[in-house]
Structures are given as C-alpha cells and as structure tokens.
Design a protein around this motif. Structure first.
Motif, mmCIF file in Angstrom:
data_model
loop_
_atom_site.group_PDB
_atom_site.id
_atom_site.type_symbol
_atom_site.label_atom_id
_atom_site.label_comp_id
_atom_site.label_asym_id
_atom_site.label_seq_id
_atom_site.Cartn_x
_atom_site.Cartn_y
_atom_site.Cartn_z
ATOM 1 N N LYS A 1 33.438 49.683 45.280
ATOM 2 C CA LYS A 1 33.927 48.227 45.728
ATOM 3 C C LYS A 1 33.775 47.428 44.379
ATOM 4 O O LYS A 1 34.387 46.605 44.296
ATOM 5 N N ILE A 2 32.557 47.531 43.609
ATOM 6 C CA ILE A 2 32.514 46.659 42.486
ATOM 7 C C ILE A 2 33.386 47.158 41.411
ATOM 8 O O ILE A 2 33.978 46.004 40.862
ATOM 9 N N GLN A 3 33.998 48.282 41.492
ATOM 10 C CA GLN A 3 34.766 48.595 40.259
ATOM 11 C C GLN A 3 36.254 48.078 40.885
ATOM 12 O O GLN A 3 36.908 47.382 39.720
ATOM 13 N N GLU A 4 36.526 48.251 41.964
ATOM 14 C CA GLU A 4 37.671 47.506 42.476
ATOM 15 C C GLU A 4 37.696 45.948 42.254
ATOM 16 O O GLU A 4 38.804 45.511 41.926
ATOM 17 N N MET A 5 36.517 45.559 42.641
ATOM 18 C CA MET A 5 36.673 44.021 42.461
ATOM 19 C C MET A 5 36.622 43.550 40.942
ATOM 20 O O MET A 5 37.278 42.522 40.537
ATOM 21 N N ALA A 6 35.928 44.327 40.076
ATOM 22 C CA ALA A 6 36.100 44.177 38.577
ATOM 23 C C ALA A 6 37.497 44.062 38.088
ATOM 24 O O ALA A 6 37.906 43.166 37.506
ATOM 25 N N ILE A 7 38.407 45.117 38.488
ATOM 26 C CA ILE A 7 39.709 45.080 38.003
ATOM 27 C C ILE A 7 40.421 43.952 38.484
ATOM 28 O O ILE A 7 41.273 43.360 38.089
ATOM 29 N N GLN A 8 40.282 43.560 39.812
ATOM 30 C CA GLN A 8 40.774 42.407 40.373
ATOM 31 C C GLN A 8 40.584 41.070 39.839
ATOM 32 O O GLN A 8 41.433 40.426 39.505
ATOM 33 N N ALA A 9 39.284 40.994 39.404
ATOM 34 C CA ALA A 9 38.885 39.749 38.424
ATOM 35 C C ALA A 9 39.624 39.853 37.025
ATOM 36 O O ALA A 9 40.066 38.720 36.619
ATOM 37 N N PHE A 10 39.667 40.892 36.415
ATOM 38 C CA PHE A 10 40.291 41.114 35.389
ATOM 39 C C PHE A 10 41.749 40.825 35.334
ATOM 40 O O PHE A 10 42.220 40.061 34.451
ATOM 41 N N LEU A 11 42.327 41.259 36.340
ATOM 42 C CA LEU A 11 43.775 40.702 36.432
ATOM 43 C C LEU A 11 44.027 39.520 37.026
ATOM 44 O O LEU A 11 45.248 38.762 36.601
ATOM 45 N N ALA A 12 43.198 38.920 37.666
ATOM 46 C CA ALA A 12 43.371 37.502 38.097
ATOM 47 C C ALA A 12 43.374 36.557 37.100
ATOM 48 O O ALA A 12 44.092 35.555 37.258
ATOM 49 N N ILE A 13 42.764 36.818 35.996
ATOM 50 C CA ILE A 13 42.596 35.695 34.782
ATOM 51 C C ILE A 13 43.547 36.096 33.653
ATOM 52 O O ILE A 13 43.686 35.557 32.641
ATOM 53 N N ASP A 14 44.408 37.292 33.897
ATOM 54 C CA ASP A 14 45.285 37.892 33.018
ATOM 55 C C ASP A 14 44.423 38.087 31.614
ATOM 56 O O ASP A 14 44.873 37.989 30.460
ATOM 57 N N ALA A 15 43.338 38.844 32.032
ATOM 58 C CA ALA A 15 42.356 39.342 30.746
ATOM 59 C C ALA A 15 43.396 40.747 30.130
ATOM 60 O O ALA A 15 44.201 41.028 30.666
ATOM 61 N N SER A 16 42.821 41.082 29.098
ATOM 62 C CA SER A 16 43.316 41.993 28.253
ATOM 63 C C SER A 16 42.518 42.878 27.481
ATOM 64 O O SER A 16 41.427 42.215 26.881
ATOM 65 N N GLY A 17 42.503 43.995 27.366
ATOM 66 C CA GLY A 17 41.648 44.724 26.128
ATOM 67 C C GLY A 17 40.378 45.213 26.920
ATOM 68 O O GLY A 17 40.005 46.245 27.442
ATOM 69 N N LEU A 18 39.496 44.185 27.078
ATOM 70 C CA LEU A 18 38.129 44.352 27.324
ATOM 71 C C LEU A 18 37.508 43.146 28.268
ATOM 72 O O LEU A 18 37.997 42.187 28.130
ATOM 73 N N GLY A 19 36.625 43.611 29.049
ATOM 74 C CA GLY A 19 35.863 42.362 29.869
ATOM 75 C C GLY A 19 34.729 42.948 30.635
ATOM 76 O O GLY A 19 34.700 44.290 30.858
ATOM 77 N N ARG A 20 33.683 42.184 30.748
ATOM 78 C CA ARG A 20 32.549 42.704 31.451
ATOM 79 C C ARG A 20 32.414 41.783 32.777
ATOM 80 O O ARG A 20 32.568 40.521 32.432
ATOM 81 N N VAL A 21 32.440 42.254 33.955
ATOM 82 C CA VAL A 21 32.319 41.365 34.987
ATOM 83 C C VAL A 21 30.724 41.560 35.560
ATOM 84 O O VAL A 21 30.585 42.647 36.160
ATOM 85 N N ASP A 22 30.333 40.361 36.189
ATOM 86 C CA ASP A 22 28.999 40.481 36.575
ATOM 87 C C ASP A 22 29.100 40.125 38.060
ATOM 88 O O ASP A 22 30.005 39.122 38.492
ATOM 89 N N PHE A 23 28.015 40.748 38.745
ATOM 90 C CA PHE A 23 28.297 40.601 40.380
ATOM 91 C C PHE A 23 26.669 40.369 40.747
ATOM 92 O O PHE A 23 25.572 40.581 40.287
#
Length: 357
Positions: A277-299
């Motif tokens: 679930k966290i992995q899915e939400m991390a990708i959702q967050a990444f796409l939501a802000i139009d990130a690219s390359g790398l990102g670290r998502v905190d929960f």
C-alpha cells in the motif's frame, strides 16, 4: 567509447550547503567506480554560499576536502557565473543542491533554459515538492490521506495584534496539541517546531515567519515514520519500505544529521499488505506533483488504526552512501553506482522525449 561529461552541480545558497557537499562527494565516487568510470567524466561545478559559481579546479578541491569555501568578498550579480566556466562542455547535469535555490525549481529553470538534460524533476515537480502547501493540495486532489493542517500567512501573525489571538484559538480548536509549525519552503526540518501549549505555539509561529511568509501548521499524530524511494519518469518504480526511529522529540535537523541520533531499518518490519500500500501511494504522490527521476516519500503509519498518512515528498533527498534514498534502493537490488547511472539515463530519455515533442 566517448565518455559522457556529467556536470556535478553542488553547494548552493541554502542552509543545506554542507549536506550538498556530502551528497556530491558520494555521487562523484559512484561515477568513477566500476563500469561508470568508462561511461562518464565528472566535471564538478561548485556554488558558494553567496551564489558565485566556481570552476572545476576549485570545485574538485571542495569535493576532496569536504568543506565549503570561505566567502572572501561579495560578488556582483554579473560575476556569479564567471567566464572561466565553460557550460557548453556539459552533456548532462547532475544537480545535487538541497533546499531553497536548489530543489525548488529555480536551478531547474536555469538548466531548462540551457537546453541540456539534467537529473531529477523539472520546474513544476521541484517547486511543488518543495512547497509544502502546494504539495498537500496536490496530494489532496490525488485522494491521498493526510493529517489535518492549516495554512497561516505571515501577515496574520504581524499585521494586527487583535487577529493573532483569534488565529491561535482557531488552530487550537481545529488541530489541538501537540501540533507542528513549519515554514512552507524549507527542507531538513529547518524552522520546524513541535508545540504543546499556547505559549509554544506563539513562539513557533513567530520563528517560522522569520523563514517564510507562508506557514503550515499540522496536527500531531502518534505513528511510525516510514519512507519509500521512487525511481523513474512516466512509469516509476517503488523501493522496499524503510523506517526511521529516534529518541528525540521529533525528527529535527540535529537528529537527521548527527551520527547515532537516529536508526534506519531497511526493510521496515511491516506486513506485505502495508508495504504494498505504501509503495502504491508513493508512486501516486510522485505522479501527483509531476516528479521525475527520483523522490523519497515519507509516511506516518498509525498501527492502532491501520491508517497510512502521507507526510511529504522530497524530490532531491540526501544522497550520501548512508542516506535513506540510496540505501532503500541498495536493499531493493540497485547498488549506489548503478542507481546514479540509471538516474542519468532517465535524464537523457526525458530530454530526448521533450525534444521529439
């Protein structure tokens, strides 16, 4: 085989200048390790704390020493990028500038104007990833659950003495204690305060307002702090999940950057269901802000209720060998040198696609 010339851009004008140097040293080492030594030539470019760019020879000295240059004189605006720096020899940029003027879209705008590919998010993704308010609005639109929060403007704190007590009353009623007061546009927990009563709230608001005209106040939550790394562009992938534990009151600047103050557990001891679930939400967050390359998502993971709440995304996280982002990928099966290589390749692919369109 002709080596690709990588402009390693580091230092910068933010309070995370020293962290940037540490990240750059690790990346430079990775670019000269194993297969990367045959693929890439590192051309370091250092930005002093006053915004003056320094060429390869001085930048290399900073990389080797690990210490920032002392600023001896004030540069004029026209001298910020000296003619001794040949920007045209760079094939791809690897900016590793943490904090304001580095991961907020400013340097990304400059690199975009240069029309040379660069690692990481573009202007939009970087700006939204840096601004906690814009970020939270994007997460809300994507349907990602978050803690309760309120936006506060500096003008509400200073403009009228009669307004301030009412503002505090409202924050107490809607968010309660403890709560966290944060400048909207700073990284590494700079300017963040945990507050438990009215006096601490007033002090924290005044402190945050000294850093930014826009402030965010968040409700506190008792939860485990989990993190997930994301890698890619249009079809990003998520790493294993890691956990940070610490004995301090919260994960502040000192705890983040003082050895022994915090412990990382990779992978985190959570169920497969929570991990997925966290992995899915991390990708959702990444796409939501139009990130690219790398990102670290905190929960935040509230074990009592099973809730998973997104805290924030960092589009240019710390990149030392001991930082959470590369460690998450190392455990997932992507060692540090390969991770750096993949990031450069994603930058080249995105640039090629942009030029085709």
């Amino acid at each position: 085989m002709t080596k690709l010339r990588v402009g390693l851009l580091f230092g910068g004008c933010s309070g995370e200048h020293e962290v940037s140097i540490s990240s750059a040293r690790a990346i430079a080492k990775a670019l000269t390790t194993d297969e990367n030594a045959n693929r890439y030539q590192v051309l370091p470019v250092y930005i002093q704390k006053d915004g003056v760019w320094k060429d390869r020879e001085i930048a290399q000295q900073v990389l080797e020493s690990g210490k920032p240059l002392l600023i001896s004189d004030e540069a004029r605006p026209g001298d910020r990028i000296p003619q001794t720096i040949n920007l045209s020899e760079i094939d791809v940029w690897f900016p590793i500038l943490h904090g304001p003027n580095g991961e907020d879209g400013t340097i990304q705008g400059l690199l975009t104007l240069m029309q040379v590919p660069f690692v990481g998010s573009g202007v939009l993704g970087s700006a939204m990833g840096m601004d906690k308010i814009a970020m939270k609005m994007a997460f809300s639109q994507a349907g990602l659950p978050q803690v309760k929060y309120q936006l506060v403007m500096r003008s509400q704190i200073y403009s009228n003495p009669c307004i301030f007590p009412k503002l505090c009353d409202q924050l107490e009623a809607e968010l309660g204690y403890p709560c966290f007061v944060k400048p909207a546009n700073l990284g590494s927990s700079v300017g963040i305060s945990k507050v438990r009563n009215r006096q601490e709230l007033e002090t924290a608001l005044d402190n945050a307002a000294s850093y930014d005209r826009r402030i965010i106040v968040e409700a506190g939550v008792v939860a485990r702090e989990l993190e997930c790394a994301v890698l890619g562009t249009d079809y990003p992938k998520a790493s294993v999940v890691g956990e940070i534990t610490f004995n301090s009151d919260f994960y502040d600047y000192e705890t983040k950057y003082t050895e022994g103050k915090a412990d990382l557990f990779i992978p985190a001891k959570v169920s497969d269901e929570i991990t997925q679930k966290i992995q899915e939400m991390a990708i959702q967050a990444f796409l939501a802000i139009d990130a690219s390359g790398l990102g670290r998502v905190d929960f935040f993971y509230v074990e009592e209720t099973g809730e998973i709440l997104i805290n924030e995304i960092n589009t240019l996280p710390g990149f030392t060998a001991t930082s959470m982002y590369p460690q998450l990928w190392a455990t997932t099966g992507v060692p540090f040198p390969e991770l750096v290589h993949q990031l450069i390749q994603f930058a080249l692919e995105r640039d090629s696609e942009t030029k085709r369109n």
